[in-house]
Structures are given as C-alpha cells and as structure tokens.
Design a protein around this motif. Structure first.
Motif, PDB file in Angstrom:
ATOM      1  N   ARG A 224       0.822  -1.206   0.000  1.00 48.92           N
ATOM      2  CA  ARG A 224       0.000   0.000   0.000  1.00 48.92           C
ATOM      3  C   ARG A 224       0.854   1.253   0.000  1.00 48.92           C
ATOM      4  N   GLU A 225       2.071   1.160  -0.356  1.00 46.06           N
ATOM      5  CA  GLU A 225       2.947   2.324  -0.366  1.00 46.06           C
ATOM      6  C   GLU A 225       2.518   3.314  -1.445  1.00 46.06           C
ATOM      7  N   LEU A 226       2.832   4.578  -1.194  1.00 42.42           N
ATOM      8  CA  LEU A 226       2.567   5.594  -2.193  1.00 42.42           C
ATOM      9  C   LEU A 226       3.533   5.418  -3.360  1.00 42.42           C
ATOM     10  N   PRO A 227       3.197   5.989  -4.504  1.00 45.15           N
ATOM     11  CA  PRO A 227       4.127   5.854  -5.648  1.00 45.15           C
ATOM     12  C   PRO A 227       5.519   6.374  -5.295  1.00 45.15           C
ATOM     13  N   GLY A 228       6.504   5.653  -5.746  1.00 45.23           N
ATOM     14  CA  GLY A 228       7.896   6.037  -5.488  1.00 45.23           C
ATOM     15  C   GLY A 228       8.446   5.477  -4.189  1.00 45.23           C
ATOM     16  N   ASN A 229       7.583   4.821  -3.397  1.00 44.90           N
ATOM     17  CA  ASN A 229       8.033   4.231  -2.137  1.00 44.90           C
ATOM     18  C   ASN A 229       8.029   2.706  -2.250  1.00 44.90           C
ATOM     19  N   TYR A 230       8.987   2.104  -1.566  1.00 39.82           N
ATOM     20  CA  TYR A 230       9.137   0.634  -1.575  1.00 39.82           C
ATOM     21  C   TYR A 230       9.356   0.162  -0.143  1.00 39.82           C
ATOM     22  N   PRO A 231       8.853  -1.012   0.157  1.00 41.49           N
ATOM     23  CA  PRO A 231       8.951  -1.494   1.558  1.00 41.49           C
ATOM     24  C   PRO A 231      10.413  -1.747   1.999  1.00 41.49           C
ATOM     25  N   PHE A 232      10.677  -1.490   3.343  1.00 38.50           N
ATOM     26  CA  PHE A 232      12.007  -1.732   3.912  1.00 38.50           C
ATOM     27  C   PHE A 232      12.363  -3.217   3.891  1.00 38.50           C
ATOM     28  N   SER A 233      11.351  -4.077   3.779  1.00 33.26           N
ATOM     29  CA  SER A 233      11.588  -5.526   3.799  1.00 33.26           C
ATOM     30  C   SER A 233      12.497  -5.973   2.651  1.00 33.26           C
ATOM     31  N   VAL A 234      12.530  -5.181   1.572  1.00 30.70           N
ATOM     32  CA  VAL A 234      13.419  -5.556   0.458  1.00 30.70           C
ATOM     33  C   VAL A 234      14.878  -5.415   0.901  1.00 30.70           C
ATOM     34  N   LYS A 235      15.180  -4.273   1.528  1.00 29.09           N
ATOM     35  CA  LYS A 235      16.552  -4.103   2.024  1.00 29.09           C
ATOM     36  C   LYS A 235      16.866  -5.153   3.097  1.00 29.09           C
ATOM     37  N   ALA A 236      15.872  -5.422   3.976  1.00 29.68           N
ATOM     38  CA  ALA A 236      16.091  -6.415   5.030  1.00 29.68           C
ATOM     39  C   ALA A 236      16.358  -7.793   4.433  1.00 29.68           C
ATOM     40  N   TYR A 237      15.649  -8.098   3.343  1.00 32.26           N
ATOM     41  CA  TYR A 237      15.844  -9.396   2.698  1.00 32.26           C
ATOM     42  C   TYR A 237      17.305  -9.564   2.257  1.00 32.26           C
ATOM     43  N   TYR A 238      17.811  -8.549   1.558  1.00 31.20           N
ATOM     44  CA  TYR A 238      19.193  -8.656   1.079  1.00 31.20           C
ATOM     45  C   TYR A 238      20.212  -8.573   2.239  1.00 31.20           C
ATOM     46  N   ILE A 239      19.876  -7.854   3.296  1.00 32.64           N
ATOM     47  CA  ILE A 239      20.782  -7.795   4.455  1.00 32.64           C
ATOM     48  C   ILE A 239      20.843  -9.148   5.155  1.00 32.64           C
ATOM     49  N   PHE A 240      19.671  -9.763   5.361  1.00 31.65           N
ATOM     50  CA  PHE A 240      19.660 -11.070   6.029  1.00 31.65           C
ATOM     51  C   PHE A 240      20.306 -12.158   5.169  1.00 31.65           C
ATOM     52  N   CYS A 241      20.358 -11.918   3.874  1.00 33.34           N
ATOM     53  CA  CYS A 241      21.030 -12.899   3.000  1.00 33.34           C
ATOM     54  C   CYS A 241      22.509 -13.046   3.374  1.00 33.34           C
ATOM     55  N   PHE A 242      23.136 -11.912   3.724  1.00 29.87           N
ATOM     56  CA  PHE A 242      24.553 -12.063   4.130  1.00 29.87           C
ATOM     57  C   PHE A 242      24.701 -12.296   5.629  1.00 29.87           C
ATOM     58  N   LEU A 243      23.743 -11.804   6.448  1.00 30.65           N
ATOM     59  CA  LEU A 243      23.861 -12.029   7.890  1.00 30.65           C
ATOM     60  C   LEU A 243      23.747 -13.505   8.246  1.00 30.65           C
ATOM     61  N   GLU A 244      22.900 -14.235   7.527  1.00 35.91           N
ATOM     62  CA  GLU A 244      22.722 -15.649   7.862  1.00 35.91           C
ATOM     63  C   GLU A 244      23.952 -16.486   7.504  1.00 35.91           C
ATOM     64  N   LYS A 245      24.879 -15.906   6.744  1.00 37.93           N
ATOM     65  CA  LYS A 245      26.115 -16.616   6.413  1.00 37.93           C
ATOM     66  C   LYS A 245      27.188 -16.483   7.502  1.00 37.93           C
ATOM     67  N   TRP A 246      26.917 -15.690   8.515  1.00 33.30           N
ATOM     68  CA  TRP A 246      27.952 -15.400   9.511  1.00 33.30           C
ATOM     69  C   TRP A 246      28.052 -16.478  10.595  1.00 33.30           C
ATOM     70  N   GLU A 247      27.058 -17.302  10.729  1.00 32.78           N
ATOM     71  CA  GLU A 247      27.078 -18.308  11.804  1.00 32.78           C
ATOM     72  C   GLU A 247      28.228 -19.295  11.624  1.00 32.78           C
ATOM     73  N   SER A 248      28.397 -19.794  10.435  1.00 32.80           N
ATOM     74  CA  SER A 248      29.452 -20.804  10.208  1.00 32.80           C
ATOM     75  C   SER A 248      30.854 -20.247  10.464  1.00 32.80           C
ATOM     76  N   PRO A 249      31.238 -19.079   9.890  1.00 32.98           N
ATOM     77  CA  PRO A 249      32.567 -18.533  10.208  1.00 32.98           C
ATOM     78  C   PRO A 249      32.752 -18.229  11.693  1.00 32.98           C
ATOM     79  N   THR A 250      31.624 -17.886  12.366  1.00 30.81           N
ATOM     80  CA  THR A 250      31.721 -17.552  13.793  1.00 30.81           C
ATOM     81  C   THR A 250      32.195 -18.763  14.597  1.00 30.81           C
ATOM     82  N   PHE A 251      31.568 -19.915  14.382  1.00 33.40           N
ATOM     83  CA  PHE A 251      31.951 -21.102  15.150  1.00 33.40           C
ATOM     84  C   PHE A 251      33.261 -21.706  14.634  1.00 33.40           C
ATOM     85  N   GLN A 252      33.553 -21.477  13.360  1.00 33.88           N
ATOM     86  CA  GLN A 252      34.872 -21.893  12.872  1.00 33.88           C
ATOM     87  C   GLN A 252      35.975 -21.089  13.562  1.00 33.88           C
ATOM     88  N   CYS A 253      35.693 -19.813  13.802  1.00 34.17           N
ATOM     89  CA  CYS A 253      36.653 -18.980  14.525  1.00 34.17           C
ATOM     90  C   CYS A 253      36.849 -19.498  15.943  1.00 34.17           C
TER      91      CYS A 253
END
Length: 774
Positions: free
Chosen positions: A509-538
């Motif tokens: 329901r965003e106004l024209p020219g606006n996009y939901p923050f969930s898109v940025k969150a989606y791409y951010i969580f794509c790399f955040l979820e990769k951090w668990e394995s290096p963390t325990f390897q460390c």
C-alpha cells in the motif's frame, strides 16, 4: 739414543745427579759396593744420604707435587680430567708384581695364574715425622663419573699384613653383591658364586708412608692375557685389553712397559698394544726384566732393543727376585744385593751395566719416574686449574637447571607448581612471556584464527551488478577500505534489474515512489545468515590453538612428574576445564553474538550515509559507462588531487560548478546528474545494503574475537588455579599421601642430581687442593 746402552736419564734443572759409573744401582734401601767400607756402605751412611736428599729443596718441591697429584687422584678427579699418571703395563708373567714389590717394599698376592684382577693404585709418600703405615681403600664406581674412596680395614703399621689385606680388597671388588666388610674376617673367604667377576674396573688404592719410602704414584694394571683356562670366560681377554687401553690412551699417562727377556718381544702382546696408543714412544718408559733368562744369542738383542722398539727415554734393566727367591721370602735389601751381584758377575750383562749404570736397578727407575711425573704435573698445573674451574662452573649450571629438590611439604610443592603454572599461562595470554625463536606464542596463534575469521566474514559481502549488458564479461572494481569487490556475470552477483523486480513485487500500500524496507532487510539477512558458520569456525580455531599451547605449558611445567602421575592428573583436569570453557564460549556466541544476525540496527549514521553515497555513485557510474572507460578515470570514485590533470573533465566540471556558486559540490555528488533509467529505487537498495554490510561487519569482526577472549581465554585464566586445586583435591583428606606420590622425583632426575652433586664435590675438593698448593 740409538741403543738402550747409550741412554741416560734426562735430568731437570736442580735434579740430583745420576750415577754414571761403578755399580751403585740401588738407593739407600740396597747394599751397594763401597771401597772404603769393605765393598759395602753401612746402613747409617745410606740413611744419612737419604735424609740429606729428603731435606733438600728439590726433594721438598718434588714431594709436594707428588703429594698434590696423589691427593687429586684420591678425589677421583682423574676420571674427569687428564691428570698425569703412571700405568704399569705388561703381558702375563713378565715380573710386573715383582717390580711393584721392589718399588713399594710390600708383598702382593701371588695366586696361580693372573695375580692382578683389578687396577691397583699405589701412592708412595716419604715422611720422617711418622712411622711406616699403609692404608688400603676401595674406589668403587657409581652413577657418578667421579667415584669416591672408602677405607678398607684399619691402617696397617707393618708390611707383613699388606699382602693379605690386598687379597681381601681385590676379592671384595670382584664380588660386588657382598658387603666388602665381609672379606675382612679371619676366614679369608673366597666366594665364587654367580655374582663373582673375573676382572673389574674398580680400584684397590694403597697409600704407603714412611721414612724409607720414595715419593711416587702409579697404577698397576692387570697383565694382558692371550688365553684363559678351561671354564673361564674367553671374553676376559678383550675385557683386560679394553681396561688397559682406557688407562694408557689418556694423553697424560706415562706408560711403564714391562717386558721379559725370557720370551721374544714379538710374542708379548703388551708391546703391540702400547705401540698402538704411543707410536712415537714419547710417553713410554721401557723396563726389561729377567735378564738372567737371556742367553748369549738373545742378550745382545735385548741390549739393542731401542734400535727396533725406539723409546724417547730408552729402556731400564732390572734383576728382580725369581720364583725360588720369592719362596725364600728374602728381604728387599737382600734382593738388591743379589741383583748387584748378578750384574757384577754376569758375562752377558757386566759391561752393559757398567756403561749404563743410571739405567740399571729399581732405585734408578724409581728416581726417574718420580722426577718425570713431578715435572709433568708442574707443566700441567695451569691447564688443570683452568679445567677444574670450567668443569665446576658447568656442573653448577647443570645442577641449577634441574628442578628444585623437594624439601618442603609435598602438598605445598604441588600447590606451588600449580600457582607457577597458572602464572605462566597468564603471561602467555597477556603476551608478556619471553619470545621463543622456534615457536609461535599463544597470542599469535589465537590471533591467526581471528584474522582468518575476518577474511571469511569479508567474503560474505553482498554483490550487485549494475551493468546494462549482463552478457559482458568485463568487470569494474571498487576499493572500499580493505575490502575489494569484483562484479561480473560469473561471480554470482545480483543484477540491478532483479533487485528492481523484487522491490516492485514487494510493494503493497505504499505511495508511488516508495518501496517497503523488507526488500533491504531481505538482502541484508542474505549475508547475515552466512555469519554463523565462520563464527563457530573462529571459535574452533581459537580453541584448538589455545588448547595446544596450554597443553604444551602443562608438559613444560609438569613433565618432570610423569612417573609420579601428577602430569596425567593435571592434563585431565586442564582438559576438562578447557572443554567447559569452550562449551560456555559456544553458548555465549550463540546467545550474544548471533543476535547480531537476527536484527538490523546501527547508530553509526555518519559511516552508513558515507558508505551509501560512495556505493551509490559507484553503481550509477557502472551503469552509465563501460568498464574500459571507468578504468581510465578511476578518480571518478576517489578523487586524488595530486593526480588531477589540467584537462580532466571531472575537474573542469567541478571548477565550473563552484564558479557558478555551488561551492560544496564534490565528485561524489555528480552521480545525481547521472540518469537512473527509472532504477533509482534499485540503486538506493543496493547502495544501502552494501553500506550496512560495511558498518555491520566491522562491528562483528571485533565483537566475536572479544567474546571468545572473555568467554574462553579469560574465563579459563581466571578459574585455572582454583579449579586445579579443587580437581586435585589438595585440601581434602588424603591429599598429602597423593601429593607425595605425585611429586616423587623421577629416577632419571634423581640419578642426574646424585651424579652432579658427586661431581661437584669432587671438583670442589680438587679446586681446594690446587688453591692450597698455591
């Protein structure tokens, strides 16, 4: 010195003159011809001459040197240093025992076969203040190189009991399993059990003092044998040769080679053995015995022996008591008279004895040996002093390097070792321990795991591709701090059109020219979820390095207690503590650090905006120009004033804008002038996601190692000492008995300590004697 007949003793300055004519072959103990007294000196005349010589400065000086030598040998230091010494060597039955008796004035045991079955050290000391005495001692080798002497029986005051005492001493050494005092009994036991030896390196020491004794010090070695009787060990042949070889191979040894005129020289193996260790004859003094056994053919050959077997000092000739005379039990004085009579009356030896009077008789031989031995010691004193000092310093250093000998309560000792270990672990953790050239430190090894973790997290950076033509294989580069990105179709980057499609499809329901923050969150969580394995390897890498270093420190601090079991107890307790700390660190990382990957948050607005502007400019320029054009103007992203060229279009544009009044415009702002092709939302999403990674990863690569440091390393350090005390039960019932067993000194360390202490004591005794001699 072409022949033995032309030899004369080399006299040192101040030495008494040798007799060179007449038949004065013997000293004050012999009855030599005297024309003024019916052909013989009176005993008073001989004693007066001996007393006069004994009181001379030369005699006192020589006596002091020989006494020092005897005392040094008495400490056992001859096994540590190259002390001057005389070793009497000869084949079996060449008259060695008769020679020793003639020199020392005592009788030796004369059993069937070989008489001497162990080295016998003879110390002869002239004295006018005391009556004749003889002390017999045993020098028995132990774990120490410097064996000490133990007196065997009471001091004897008559030569009559010496033969029996020496026999008892030799039997005591040949039966090491029996208490030596047993052999001093009246029964004169002669066991031949399973533990009896045929020969031994242990030594019988005889110290004779008296007014008629000539100062001398020598070793009588077992006669070299070529065969053994039935039932005896053939290995004794090599055993005796090896024993003799060890003595005569020492550079400071004067070899007294005894050869019998009864048997051809080539058949007497002692000569060959001596020639092997002293081929030039510089250290060898030759003695011919049994000249009465030589016939008209062999006597001239023996008299010219120095032509064939050349010795620097030539050869002495002695007429010693034969078997029948020994059975008569004649006195030394009678033996001297008969020896003189032989050389006077022998057609074969008369002329030789007259021409070589200084080389005939026991007295001349004894005088020469005493003179040479004292002079050799005088020359060696500086070297001996230096060697003793050096050996004492080395021995003291080796003792200091051993772990301290346990003298306190065993529980207190274990507690002290635990405290010392915990302190050393702390020094390694804090990086204050001494550097090791051949080994990386604990901090360096753990930090290596942290650096690898940083690289792994950097590898999870999101990749976006803003190019117009996705079929092109060229790429652009952007250096962002220490992180270098490469964008191309083949590296798995997300294309800008895909980002735009996801953003469009996510609109509600965003106004024209606006996009939901969930898109940025989606791409951010794509790399955040990769951090668990290096963390325990460390964590695993840090734990592996940390536990290996701690195990090494356990071995260093408790390795000496492996026999008592303390090492194993500490290893088990430390391993359990490490595992517990690792489990705690794993839980802490999951509860604390991985929360970072469950949410999106930062207050670092400045860096987020700066990185977003930087990436936004980069992606727009990639979209606008080909990679080849970008490579020509890399400063479009990072302006470098010193590299600006006069005709640079970017610089010209900025200068024109500032002239127009836009003074705050920078090169990074020029991306706003680039057409967005309707993809402005996608540019914004890509730039902000990429900027957030820069902010978040820098925060994370610091937080995780700090968490591991606190939850694993520092936690282990804080509880180590108390944990070990508790795990080992140091303050519980029965702790003393356990600790006493744990810290029991390892046998190898105890043996080293005993050896070094005995060696140190021997060297200190020798040093004291040398300092007193002055």
């Amino acid at each position: 010195m072409s022949t033995a007949g032309s030899q004369s003793a080399e006299s040192s300055p101040g030495s008494p003159p040798s007799h060179t004519s007449g038949f004065s072959f013997e000293d004050s103990r012999s009855a030599t011809p005297d024309p003024d007294n019916g052909g013989h000196r009176s005993r008073n005349t001989r004693m007066t001459a001996a007393t006069s010589f004994g009181a001379s400065a030369y005699a006192r000086d020589r006596r002091a040197l020989l006494k020092l030598l005897a005392e040094l040998h008495g400490t056992g230091i001859q096994n540590l240093l190259n002390l001057p010494q005389i070793a009497v060597v000869g084949s079996q039955s060449v008259g060695k025992s008769s020679l020793i008796e003639s020199i020392s004035g005592i009788k030796l045991p004369r059993d069937s076969g070989t008489c001497t079955r162990c080295p016998m050290e003879c110390r002869l000391e002239y004295t006018t203040s005391e009556a004749w005495t003889c002390r017999v001692s045993l020098r028995i080798a132990s774990s120490s190189e410097a064996a000490q002497e133990v007196q065997f029986g009471e001091i004897l005051t008559s030569p009559d009991g010496v033969e029996r005492r020496i026999r008892q001493a030799q039997r005591a050494l040949l039966n090491p399993g029996i208490d030596p005092q047993t052999f001093l009994g009246g029964a004169d036991p002669n066991p031949s059990g399973a533990g009896a030896l045929s020969f031994t390196d242990n030594c019988v020491c005889i110290h004779i003092r008296g007014p008629d004794v000539t100062d001398l010090h020598f070793y009588d070695l077992p006669g070299i044998i070529v065969n053994v009787a039935e039932g005896q060990d053939p290995g004794d042949i090599d055993l005796v040769r090896s024993m003799v070889g060890r003595y005569i191979s020492r550079p400071g040894c004067i070899i007294l080679l005894v050869v019998s005129c009864e048997t051809d020289f080539e058949n007497q193996v002692a000569g060959r053995l001596v020639r092997d260790v002293d081929p030039t004859g510089q250290r060898t003094v030759g003695v011919l015995t049994k000249p009465d056994k030589a016939d008209a053919d062999s006597a001239p050959k023996w008299q010219r022996i120095n032509n064939d077997y050349h010795l620097e000092t030539g050869w002495f000739v002695l007429k010693l008591p034969n078997s029948s005379e020994l059975r008569e039990n004649i006195s030394p004085a009678v033996a001297c008279e008969r020896a003189n009579a032989f050389f006077q009356s022998s057609e074969l030896w008369h002329d030789y004895a007259q021409q070589n009077a200084a080389r005939v008789g026991t007295a001349n031989l004894t005088e020469y040996l005493a003179q040479r031995l004292s002079e050799q010691l005088r020359e060696s004193l500086p070297r001996i002093r230096e060697a003793v000092q050096k050996a004492l310093m080395e021995t003291t250093a080796r003792l200091a390097a051993l772990p301290p000998h346990l003298e306190s309560d065993p529980t207190a000792e274990v507690f002290a070792r635990i405290t010392s270990f915990a302190q050393e672990v702390s020094r390694h953790i804090r990086g204050t321990s001494p550097l090791q050239v051949d080994r990386q430190g604990l901090v360096q090894r753990v930090y290596a795991a942290y650096r690898l973790f940083k690289t792994d997290i950097q590898g999870t950076a999101p990749k976006f591709d803003a190019r117009k033509d996705r079929e092109r294989v060229s790429f652009t580069e952007l250096d962002c701090d220490d992180n270098r990105e490469r964008f191309s179709e083949v590296d798995g980057a997300v294309h800008i059109l895909d980002v735009m499609r996801v953003a469009t499809e996510a609109r509600t329901r965003e106004l024209p020219g606006n996009y939901p923050f969930s898109v940025k969150a989606y791409y951010i969580f794509c790399f955040l979820e990769k951090w668990e394995s290096p963390t325990f390897q460390c964590l695993d890498g840090a734990f592996s390095a940390f536990s290996e270093e701690v195990a090494h420190l356990v071995d260093v601090n408790f390795g000496l207690y492996i026999h008592g079991g303390l090492l194993a107890q500490v290893q088990a307790a430390v391993t359990a503590q490490l595992q517990a700390c690792a489990a705690y660190a794993r839980g802490t990382l999951r509860m604390e650090m991985l929360k970072e990957t469950d949410s999106i948050y930062t207050q670092n607005e400045h860096y987020l905006e700066a990185y977003k502007a930087k990436f936004l400019a980069h992606y727009k320029l990639v979209r606008q120009k080909a990679a080849e054009e970008l490579s020509e103007v890399p400063h479009a992203v990072y302006p470098v004033p010193h590299a600006v060229r006069p005709e640079d279009p970017i610089a010209i544009a900025l200068r024109s804008l500032r002239t127009a009044g836009y003074s705050h415009v920078t090169a990074a702002d020029l991306h706003k002038l680039v057409p967005s092709d309707g993809l402005e939302p996608a540019f914004d999403i890509m730039a902000e996601v990429r900027a957030y990674f820069q902010v978040a990863y820098k925060r994370y690569i610091d937080a995780v190692p700090l968490c591991i440091e606190q939850a694993l390393v520092r936690k282990f350090e804080g509880q180590l000492s108390a944990g070990l005390v508790n795990d080992l039960g140091l303050f519980k019932t029965g702790a003393r008995a356990k600790c006493e067993m744990w810290v029991r000194e390892p046998p190898i360390i105890a043996a080293q300590r005993r050896e070094l202490l005995a060696k140190k004591e021997t060297l200190e005794q020798a040093q004291h004697l040398l300092m007193q001699f002055g």
